[in-house]
Scaffold this motif. Structure first.
Motif, PDB file in Angstrom:
ATOM      1  N   ILE A  14      59.670   0.982   4.342  1.00 57.00           N
ATOM      2  CA  ILE A  14      60.882   0.161   4.066  1.00 57.00           C
ATOM      3  C   ILE A  14      62.040   1.141   4.548  1.00 57.00           C
ATOM      4  N   THR A  15      61.832   2.381   4.241  1.00 59.34           N
ATOM      5  CA  THR A  15      62.812   3.361   4.743  1.00 59.34           C
ATOM      6  C   THR A  15      63.136   3.407   6.164  1.00 59.34           C
ATOM      7  N   ASP A  16      62.232   3.316   6.862  1.00 54.43           N
ATOM      8  CA  ASP A  16      62.482   3.185   8.404  1.00 54.43           C
ATOM      9  C   ASP A  16      63.189   1.804   8.715  1.00 54.43           C
ATOM     10  N   VAL A  17      62.847   0.787   7.987  1.00 54.76           N
ATOM     11  CA  VAL A  17      63.745  -0.449   8.174  1.00 54.76           C
ATOM     12  C   VAL A  17      65.092  -0.393   7.795  1.00 54.76           C
ATOM     13  N   ARG A  18      65.291   0.164   6.730  1.00 58.85           N
ATOM     14  CA  ARG A  18      66.609   0.411   6.190  1.00 58.85           C
ATOM     15  C   ARG A  18      67.525   1.050   7.046  1.00 58.85           C
ATOM     16  N   ALA A  19      66.949   2.221   7.734  1.00 61.13           N
ATOM     17  CA  ALA A  19      67.654   2.990   8.611  1.00 61.13           C
ATOM     18  C   ALA A  19      68.485   2.399   9.788  1.00 61.13           C
ATOM     19  N   LYS A  20      67.643   1.374  10.403  1.00 60.11           N
ATOM     20  CA  LYS A  20      68.066   0.654  11.457  1.00 60.11           C
ATOM     21  C   LYS A  20      69.356  -0.418  11.398  1.00 60.11           C
ATOM     22  N   THR A  21      69.988  -0.508  12.488  1.00 61.93           N
ATOM     23  CA  THR A  21      71.203  -1.284  12.717  1.00 61.93           C
ATOM     24  C   THR A  21      70.597  -2.865  12.528  1.00 61.93           C
ATOM     25  N   PRO A  22      71.510  -3.695  12.510  1.00 62.56           N
ATOM     26  CA  PRO A  22      71.249  -5.116  12.380  1.00 62.56           C
ATOM     27  C   PRO A  22      70.773  -5.648  13.843  1.00 62.56           C
ATOM     28  N   ASP A  23      71.290  -5.169  14.688  1.00 62.32           N
ATOM     29  CA  ASP A  23      70.921  -5.265  15.988  1.00 62.32           C
ATOM     30  C   ASP A  23      69.384  -4.900  16.339  1.00 62.32           C
ATOM     31  N   GLU A  24      68.986  -3.946  15.928  1.00 64.54           N
ATOM     32  CA  GLU A  24      67.778  -3.262  15.968  1.00 64.54           C
ATOM     33  C   GLU A  24      67.060  -4.166  15.035  1.00 64.54           C
ATOM     34  N   LEU A  25      67.132  -4.629  13.714  1.00 65.35           N
ATOM     35  CA  LEU A  25      66.503  -5.273  12.864  1.00 65.35           C
ATOM     36  C   LEU A  25      66.122  -6.623  13.804  1.00 65.35           C
ATOM     37  N   ASN A  26      67.270  -7.380  14.278  1.00 65.06           N
ATOM     38  CA  ASN A  26      66.697  -8.568  14.921  1.00 65.06           C
ATOM     39  C   ASN A  26      66.056  -8.455  16.235  1.00 65.06           C
ATOM     40  N   SER A  27      66.149  -7.178  16.883  1.00 62.69           N
ATOM     41  CA  SER A  27      65.093  -7.252  18.143  1.00 62.69           C
ATOM     42  C   SER A  27      63.620  -6.916  17.462  1.00 62.69           C
ATOM     43  N   MET A  28      63.554  -6.116  16.387  1.00 67.74           N
ATOM     44  CA  MET A  28      62.280  -5.787  15.652  1.00 67.74           C
ATOM     45  C   MET A  28      61.733  -7.328  15.262  1.00 67.74           C
ATOM     46  N   LEU A  29      62.334  -8.040  14.672  1.00 74.16           N
ATOM     47  CA  LEU A  29      62.175  -9.400  14.102  1.00 74.16           C
ATOM     48  C   LEU A  29      61.466 -10.134  15.452  1.00 74.16           C
ATOM     49  N   LEU A  30      61.932 -10.261  16.472  1.00 73.37           N
ATOM     50  CA  LEU A  30      61.801 -10.940  17.489  1.00 73.37           C
ATOM     51  C   LEU A  30      60.345 -10.523  17.966  1.00 73.37           C
ATOM     52  N   ASP A  31      60.182  -8.971  18.213  1.00 71.56           N
ATOM     53  CA  ASP A  31      59.005  -8.595  18.697  1.00 71.56           C
ATOM     54  C   ASP A  31      57.746  -8.913  17.536  1.00 71.56           C
ATOM     55  N   LEU A  32      58.073  -8.759  16.215  1.00 70.32           N
ATOM     56  CA  LEU A  32      57.206  -9.192  15.331  1.00 70.32           C
ATOM     57  C   LEU A  32      56.684 -10.437  15.548  1.00 70.32           C
ATOM     58  N   ARG A  33      57.628 -11.270  15.711  1.00 69.67           N
ATOM     59  CA  ARG A  33      57.034 -12.775  15.616  1.00 69.67           C
ATOM     60  C   ARG A  33      56.381 -13.072  16.933  1.00 69.67           C
ATOM     61  N   LYS A  34      56.621 -12.327  18.113  1.00 65.98           N
ATOM     62  CA  LYS A  34      55.719 -12.353  19.220  1.00 65.98           C
ATOM     63  C   LYS A  34      54.361 -11.901  19.020  1.00 65.98           C
ATOM     64  N   GLU A  35      54.413 -10.732  18.289  1.00 68.37           N
ATOM     65  CA  GLU A  35      52.865 -10.309  17.978  1.00 68.37           C
ATOM     66  C   GLU A  35      52.362 -11.292  17.059  1.00 68.37           C
ATOM     67  N   GLN A  36      53.033 -11.956  16.250  1.00 65.44           N
ATOM     68  CA  GLN A  36      52.363 -12.753  15.235  1.00 65.44           C
ATOM     69  C   GLN A  36      51.734 -13.995  16.146  1.00 65.44           C
ATOM     70  N   PHE A  37      52.547 -14.384  16.998  1.00 59.42           N
ATOM     71  CA  PHE A  37      51.999 -15.617  17.913  1.00 59.42           C
ATOM     72  C   PHE A  37      50.832 -15.187  18.711  1.00 59.42           C
ATOM     73  N   ASN A  38      50.831 -13.977  19.121  1.00 60.42           N
ATOM     74  CA  ASN A  38      49.609 -13.538  19.931  1.00 60.42           C
ATOM     75  C   ASN A  38      48.392 -13.394  19.043  1.00 60.42           C
ATOM     76  N   LEU A  39      48.577 -12.813  17.992  1.00 59.98           N
ATOM     77  CA  LEU A  39      47.495 -12.926  17.072  1.00 59.98           C
ATOM     78  C   LEU A  39      46.792 -14.017  16.616  1.00 59.98           C
ATOM     79  N   ARG A  40      48.083 -15.023  16.122  1.00 57.69           N
ATOM     80  CA  ARG A  40      47.276 -16.332  15.870  1.00 57.69           C
ATOM     81  C   ARG A  40      46.487 -17.036  17.060  1.00 57.69           C
TER      82      ARG A  40
END
Length: 68
Positions: free
Chosen positions: A4-30
């Protein structure tokens, strides 16, 4: 799994790109699970929790920005 400390240190743009990457990974895992190719089943849970962490931090920041 990200901390959570790593997530809090990121900017909103970085968080949005991270969210997009995580959703892509989630899709691939499913998709891998559906085809029987998934080896690390626990990764699905970790990705889902990482998505929740990122969304929580984004929501906290929008609420604090709305108050200010």
């Amino acid at each position: 799994m990200t901390k959570i400390t790593d997530v809090r240190a990121k900017t909103p743009d970085e968080l949005n790109s991270m969210l997009l990457d995580l959703r892509k990974e989630q899709f691939n895992l499913r998709f891998q699970r559906a085809t029987g190719q998934l080896e690390a089943v626990s990764r699905i849970r970790a990705v889902r929790r990482d998505i929740a962490r990122v969304k929580t931090i984004l929501a906290e920041r929008t609420r604090s920005a709305a108050k200010a």
